[in-house]
Structures are given as structure tokens and as C-alpha cells.
Design an enzyme around this catalytic site. Structure first.
Site, PDB file in Angstrom:
ATOM      1  N   LYS A  83       0.853  -1.197   0.000  1.00 45.63           N
ATOM      2  CA  LYS A  83       0.000   0.000   0.000  1.00 45.63           C
ATOM      3  C   LYS A  83       0.886   1.242   0.000  1.00 45.63           C
ATOM      4  O   LYS A  83       1.785   1.394   0.830  1.00 45.63           O
ATOM      5  CB  LYS A  83      -0.843  -0.011   1.276  1.00 45.63           C
ATOM      6  CG  LYS A  83      -2.295   0.217   1.037  1.00 45.63           C
ATOM      7  CD  LYS A  83      -3.027   0.032   2.343  1.00 45.63           C
ATOM      8  CE  LYS A  83      -4.450   0.448   2.203  1.00 45.63           C
ATOM      9  NZ  LYS A  83      -5.110   0.413   3.494  1.00 45.63           N
TER      10      LYS A  83
HETATM   11  C1  E4P Z   1      -8.385   0.607   3.975  1.00 42.03           C
HETATM   12  O1  E4P Z   1      -7.702   0.385   3.025  1.00 42.03           O
HETATM   13  C2  E4P Z   1      -8.400   1.933   4.637  1.00 42.03           C
HETATM   14  O2  E4P Z   1      -7.169   2.208   5.219  1.00 42.03           O
HETATM   15  C3  E4P Z   1      -9.508   1.971   5.652  1.00 42.03           C
HETATM   16  O3  E4P Z   1     -10.694   1.476   5.035  1.00 42.03           O
HETATM   17  C4  E4P Z   1      -9.741   3.356   6.236  1.00 42.03           C
HETATM   18  O4  E4P Z   1     -10.917   3.337   7.007  1.00 42.03           O
HETATM   19  P1  E4P Z   1     -11.288   4.527   8.027  1.00 42.03           P
HETATM   20  O5  E4P Z   1     -11.507   5.762   7.227  1.00 42.03           O
HETATM   21  O6  E4P Z   1     -12.544   4.060   8.698  1.00 42.03           O
HETATM   22  O7  E4P Z   1     -10.131   4.669   8.965  1.00 42.03           O
END
Ligand code: E4P
Length: 220
Positions: A83
């Protein structure tokens, strides 16, 4: 639609895997911190349980740092995806990594333009954050719809991971918009299969079943 789990909690991953609902897992530094365990050990364990892609995020912000971290993370398991944050350095890192065959998930996407740039740079996945878009008074689902149309217009193979999913409605609308994937927090998942009318129906059926004469009773 593919379902990813947005968690690093092993119990949640095992529980939902038993239902056949897990196509992959996404993590971020916040999710990893909640488990209070070593990052590499956690990702390796998740990769050993889940067949599909497992996203692990880099911490560095400069191109060289991200590329070095990504090359290391990519050795942890064959199904690991790196990522990368949506920045200029991030795009350069994605471009380098995609040419090396390292799969990337460009995270913190808040506009169609950002999603398009990430796809163009060679991202395997892009992660638009619907919940956080809603938080600033905009429409997260509209972002999914528009990004889906845009990537389809040009035949990009980049898949859209609907991220920051907070509600059942987010999931249903992302599915309707044709998002390839939704990544769902462990806390939201049980709400997707539960409905009060299902529970009431089961209770009523069991109560009525008690009124049905059983063989021994009907003979007497
Ligand atoms: C996943 O890839 C993201 O990091 C995650 O869904 C972020 O979610 P949040 O906005 O609830 O922290």
C-alpha cells in the site's frame, strides 16, 4: 463483488474466513497498531490464512524509502500487496514497482483525478475512502461511481477497493456502482447478514412449532 476484511485481527479474519466471505485483507498503520504485535509477523500470519491479496502499507514518504520498503514487504508472502500513499513520490514509487511486478494499492484516494493518476502510474488497486469523503460533506459513493466510469472508459485493469466503509448502505451502493471490491471492518460485517425481521421470523417459527402435535402427543 470481492470482499476484503479491513482488519488485522486474527480472530475476526478466521471467523469470517469460515463463512467463505473473505477474498483478501487490507491493513493500514492504524489497524496494525490496534493489534499490538510486530508488523511483519502479523502480515505473514494473515497471508498464511487468506488466499487472496493482503495489503501492507509503507511508512516512508520519499520515493527511495517507499521502494525499498515495498521490495522488502513483497518478499514476505506471494499474496502480499504494498500500500502506497497517493502523493507525487507515491506515484513514482508505484511506477517503479509496477515495472518490477510488485502489486500496489494506492491509498488515501479522495477524487477521481487521484484515482486516474494512480491507475495511469500502474497501480494494481486504488482505494477511495468513502466514509472520510462523507465526513467532509461530500458524497463518497458518487466518487466510486465516477471513478468506476472513468477507469472503464479507458480500459484500465486497476481494481477499485471501496475503503473507509462505515455502513450497510455504503456497501450496497458501492456494489450497485460496480466497485470491484469493498474492504469491510470486522465490526460492520455481522450487520451485513443480520436483520431484525429474520430474528423475529425464527422466533415466531419456533414458537409455532411448539403448537404442532408431535407423534407421541397426537396418538394419545
Ligand atoms: C483501507 O484500506 C483503509 O485504510 C480503511 O478502510 C480506512 O478506514 P477509516 O476511514 O474508517 O479509517
Amino acid at each position: 463483488m470481492k470482499f476484503y476484511l479491513d482488519t488485522a485481527n486474527m480472530e475476526e479474519i478466521k471467523r469470517i474466513t469460515r463463512l467463505g466471505l473473505v477474498d483478501g485483507v487490507t491493513t493500514n498503520p492504524t489497524i496494525i497498531a490496534k493489534e499490538n504485535r510486530d508488523f511483519e509477523e502479523t502480515i505473514k500470519e494473515i497471508c498464511s490464512i487468506v488466499d487472496g491479496p493482503v495489503s501492507a502499507e509503507v511508512i516512508g514518504l520519499a520515493v527511495d524509502e517507499m521502494v525499498e520498503e515495498a521490495r522488502n514487504i513483497a518478499t514476505w508472502a506471494p499474496n502480499v500487496v504494498v500500500k502506497i500513499p497517493m502523493t507525487e513520490d507515491g506515484l513514482e514509487a508505484v511506477n517503479i514497482l509496477s515495472k518490477e511486478g510488485i502489486k500496489t494499492n494506492v491509498t488515501l484516494i479522495f477524487s477521481v483525478a487521484q484515482g486516474l493518476m494512480a491507475a495511469k502510474a500502474g497501480a494494481t488497486y486504488v482505494s477511495p475512502f468513502v466514509g472520510r469523503v462523507d465526513d467532509i460533506g461530500e458524497d463518497g459513493i458518487e466518487l466510486i461511481q465516477n471513478l468506476k466510469t472513468t477507469l472503464a472508459n479507458y480500459g484500465f485493469e486497476t481494481e477499485i477497493i471501496t475503503a473507509s466503509v462505515r455502513t450497510i448502505s455504503h456497501l450496497e451502493k458501492a456494489a450497485k456502482a460496480g466497485a470491484d471490491i469493498a474492504t469491510i471492518p470486522g465490526s460492520l460485517l455481522p450487520k451485513l447478514w443480520k436483520h431484525p425481521l429474520t430474528d423475529n421470523g425464527i422466533k415466531q417459527f419456533l414458537e409455532d412449532w411448539e403448537k404442532v402435535p408431535k407423534k407421541a402427543e397426537s396418538l394419545s
